[in-house]
Design a protein around this motif. Structure first.
Motif, short mmCIF file in Angstrom:
data_model
loop_
_atom_site.label_atom_id
_atom_site.label_comp_id
_atom_site.label_asym_id
_atom_site.label_seq_id
_atom_site.Cartn_x
_atom_site.Cartn_y
_atom_site.Cartn_z
N ALA A 71 0.82 -1.21 0.00
CA ALA A 71 0.00 0.00 0.00
C ALA A 71 0.85 1.26 0.00
O ALA A 71 0.37 2.33 -0.39
N ARG A 72 2.11 1.13 0.42
CA ARG A 72 3.01 2.29 0.44
C ARG A 72 3.99 2.28 -0.72
O ARG A 72 5.00 2.98 -0.71
N GLY A 73 3.68 1.47 -1.72
CA GLY A 73 4.43 1.52 -2.96
C GLY A 73 5.73 0.75 -2.97
O GLY A 73 6.54 0.91 -3.90
N ALA A 74 5.96 -0.08 -1.97
CA ALA A 74 7.19 -0.88 -1.95
C ALA A 74 7.07 -2.06 -2.91
O ALA A 74 5.97 -2.52 -3.22
N ARG A 75 8.23 -2.50 -3.39
CA ARG A 75 8.30 -3.75 -4.16
C ARG A 75 8.53 -4.88 -3.16
O ARG A 75 9.57 -4.95 -2.52
N VAL A 76 7.54 -5.76 -3.03
CA VAL A 76 7.53 -6.73 -1.94
C VAL A 76 7.79 -8.13 -2.46
O VAL A 76 7.11 -8.59 -3.39
N VAL A 77 8.77 -8.80 -1.85
CA VAL A 77 9.03 -10.21 -2.11
C VAL A 77 8.83 -10.95 -0.78
O VAL A 77 9.50 -10.65 0.21
N VAL A 78 7.90 -11.89 -0.78
CA VAL A 78 7.62 -12.69 0.42
C VAL A 78 8.23 -14.07 0.23
O VAL A 78 8.02 -14.70 -0.81
N VAL A 79 8.98 -14.54 1.24
CA VAL A 79 9.61 -15.85 1.14
C VAL A 79 9.20 -16.70 2.33
O VAL A 79 9.02 -16.19 3.44
N ASP A 80 9.04 -17.98 2.09
CA ASP A 80 8.71 -18.92 3.16
C ASP A 80 9.21 -20.30 2.75
O ASP A 80 8.98 -20.73 1.61
N GLY A 81 9.88 -20.99 3.65
CA GLY A 81 10.42 -22.31 3.34
C GLY A 81 9.36 -23.37 3.18
O GLY A 81 9.64 -24.45 2.67
N ARG A 82 8.15 -23.09 3.62
CA ARG A 82 7.06 -24.06 3.48
C ARG A 82 6.38 -23.90 2.12
O ARG A 82 6.28 -22.80 1.60
N ASP A 83 5.91 -25.01 1.59
CA ASP A 83 5.13 -25.02 0.35
C ASP A 83 4.06 -26.08 0.53
O ASP A 83 4.23 -27.24 0.13
N GLU A 116 -2.35 -9.47 -5.29
CA GLU A 116 -2.32 -8.09 -4.79
C GLU A 116 -1.04 -7.36 -5.18
O GLU A 116 -0.89 -6.18 -4.86
N GLY A 117 -0.11 -8.06 -5.84
CA GLY A 117 1.07 -7.38 -6.36
C GLY A 117 2.39 -7.78 -5.77
O GLY A 117 3.43 -7.25 -6.17
N ALA A 118 2.39 -8.73 -4.82
CA ALA A 118 3.66 -9.19 -4.24
C ALA A 118 4.23 -10.34 -5.06
O ALA A 118 3.49 -11.07 -5.74
N GLU A 119 5.54 -10.50 -4.98
CA GLU A 119 6.17 -11.71 -5.49
C GLU A 119 6.33 -12.65 -4.31
O GLU A 119 6.78 -12.24 -3.24
N VAL A 120 5.94 -13.90 -4.49
CA VAL A 120 5.99 -14.86 -3.39
C VAL A 120 6.83 -16.06 -3.80
O VAL A 120 6.62 -16.63 -4.88
N VAL A 121 7.79 -16.43 -2.95
CA VAL A 121 8.65 -17.59 -3.18
C VAL A 121 8.40 -18.59 -2.07
O VAL A 121 8.65 -18.31 -0.90
N LEU A 122 7.87 -19.77 -2.42
CA LEU A 122 7.63 -20.82 -1.45
C LEU A 122 8.66 -21.93 -1.61
O LEU A 122 9.16 -22.18 -2.71
N GLY A 123 8.97 -22.58 -0.50
CA GLY A 123 9.91 -23.70 -0.53
C GLY A 123 11.36 -23.28 -0.51
O GLY A 123 12.25 -24.13 -0.55
N ASP A 124 11.62 -22.00 -0.43
CA ASP A 124 12.99 -21.50 -0.40
C ASP A 124 12.97 -20.12 0.27
O ASP A 124 11.92 -19.48 0.37
N THR A 125 14.11 -19.68 0.76
CA THR A 125 14.16 -18.37 1.43
C THR A 125 15.36 -17.58 0.92
O THR A 125 16.31 -17.29 1.65
N PRO A 126 15.34 -17.18 -0.36
CA PRO A 126 16.45 -16.39 -0.89
C PRO A 126 16.37 -14.94 -0.42
O PRO A 126 15.28 -14.43 -0.12
#
Length: 499
Positions: A55-67, A81-91
């Protein structure tokens, strides 16, 4: 090349006059626009943090080791909603400017180590909320090993009884990041009663609540922090520069942290379960009284409430009420509102909750007592107890707990993976107390509800009229139950089946 790290924000926060005009501050929300922020973890705090950043215009990457089936639907929503999400890894994303971590992530997690090596700041959801909050919003903060949620809820009730626009946040339903953002009409709550864990405080650097308390400190989460001292020092971070320090005079760590880690130029207010000294709140006969926030603490006192207004009036819960009252009084709440707020407060489930009386025996559910310190507070509230205990001790020692409780024990019914350690301690310190062990299924195996029927039946056989059968496990629940509420619910259901 990565951007320069986002700077922390310094807030003016008044000591005694929350209505004072705030000083100018850096607009952290503006700084977020277009910057790359990594959100570590899709737990409770991760999704609302990601949405606030988007909502504040940040480029958001969400990471979680779970998938898995839990994380995928949340990931799909955030992606839409506009985020990039990476599951199964935490780069660690390229050109990352900031990492906002879930509180439970340990500092030695590979992603957080990589961020530190790259010079990228790591903060938690509380620190992010503090940097984004309205400058004139007042925070009253509560931490401690036990009693946080009860005290936060009591404080919210007292503040509202005084007509304040207050909200309890943290581990009590409302994510703290949501409470600092404007609503649809552009408004926000004036005062937050903030529950803070040691994890959240570890990841907070610029937090400056108006007033704060450390209720107590006992061994817990030592595997995460690496020992009792760093665990306690994380709690002590709540006593920041400019913060009114509210301390439990009966807890050595509470006093020590306020004196060593707090600002010596701010008021130090104690609370105790006996007659208060000047500058303290305490108990005189059946009255809760204030000798701190009065015109002349040396010679006058203000009646705040009676013990009958505190439910339950167990000693540790009276201490919680005094802490809530001190924090409320620090912002000018009237004595009558303290009484009204405490009387209106509804205790949370599974916290020293009376379930039923069967055959002259009281059955009490304190499944929330997930460590020895909390169990000790429960056991000290009753004269003769059949104790239901056991579960995952998380490395905690129980000898001191058992030795102190021994004179009160009529018997013990033990469950859970680490029950042998409690049995051995009972053998050393209470050899004449009869002990029954009940084996139960692990995890999600069938039979988890009905194992409590066996537990309650064994406890009933040990109890005599006037006794209390007390579920105060001193241990976590996840070896046999989904969580402590489920453990308490199964116990209560088994008690009701006795009827």
């Amino acid at each position: 090349m990565p951007h320069e790290p986002l700077p922390p924000v310094a807030h003016h926060h008044p000591q005694r006059t929350p209505s004072a005009q705030p000083s100018p501050r850096t607009d952290f929300a503006t700084l977020l626009k277009g910057r790359s922020v990594c959100v570590a973890g899709l737990g409770v705090s991760g999704p609302p943090v990601a949405r606030a950043l988007l909502a504040r215009g940040a480029r958001v990457v969400v990471v979680d080791g779970r998938d898995d089936d839990t994380t995928r639907p949340i990931a799909a929503e955030l992606t839409a909603e506009g985020a990039e999400v990476v599951l199964g890894d935490t780069p660690l994303p390229e050109d990352c400017d900031l990492v906002v971590t879930s509180p439970g992530w340990r500092p030695d997690s590979p992603l957080l180590v990589r961020a530190a090596e790259a010079g990228v700041e790591v903060i938690g959801d509380v620190e992010l909320a503090w940097r984004l909050k309205p400058a004139d919003q007042v925070w009253l903060a509560i931490t401690g090993t036990n009693g946080k949620t009860t005290t936060v809820r009591m404080l919210e009730s007292v503040l509202r009884a005084d007509g304040r626009d207050a909200l309890a946040v943290g581990n009590v339903g409302t994510p703290i990041i949501d409470a600092v953002l404007p609503d649809a009409d552009g408004g926000y709550h004036d005062i937050l009663a903030v529950e803070l864990s040691s994890f959240q405080l570890h990841w907070s650097s610029s937090l400056r609540p108006h007033a704060a308390t450390v209720l107590n400190v006992a061994a817990d989460h030592l595997d995460w922090h690496g020992g009792l001292d760093p665990y306690a020092r994380a709690k002590g971070r709540v006593f920041a520069r400019g913060t009114v320090r509210v301390v439990n005079t009966a807890d050595a760590w509470s006093v020590r942290l306020a004196e060593e880690d707090g600002d010596p130029h701010t008021p130090l207010v104690g609370f105790r379960l006996d007659t208060p000294r000047a500058g303290e709140l305490g108990v005189v006969e059946d009255l809760l009284v204030d000798r701190a926030f009065v015109a002349d603490p040396g010679s006058s006192a203000e009646e705040l409430a009676t013990l009958a207004d505190v439910r339950p009036a167990a000693p540790h819960n009276v201490a919680n009420a005094l802490a809530a009252a001190a924090l409320a009084r620090s912002v000018g709440v009237a004595p009558a509102a303290v009484k009204a707020g405490l009387a209106a407060f509804e205790p949370e489930p599974h916290r020293i909750a009376h379930v039923a009386t069967v055959g002259g025996v009281d059955y009490v559910d304190d499944s929330k007592a997930t460590n020895p310190h909390a169990a000790a507070a429960s056991l000290n509230s009753y004269a003769s107890v059949v104790w239901v205990a056991g579960g995952l001790l998380k490395g905690a020692e129980v000898d001191e707990l058992v030795a102190e409780a021994a004179p009160r024990l009529r018997g013990a019914v033990l469950i859970g993976r680490d029950r042998a350690r409690i049995r051995e301690a009972l053998g050393r310190h209470a050899p004449d107390v009869p002990v029954v062990e009940v084996e139960g299924p692990d995890g999600n195996a069938p039979g988890r509800p009905t194992v409590m029927d066996t537990v309650v039946a064994e406890a009933a056989a040990l109890a005599e009229e006037g006794d209390t059968v007390l579920l105060a496990p001193a241990a976590a629940s996840m070896d046999m139950f989904t969580n402590y509420p489920e453990r308490g619910r199964f116990f209560a259901e088994a008690v009701h089946r006795l009827l």
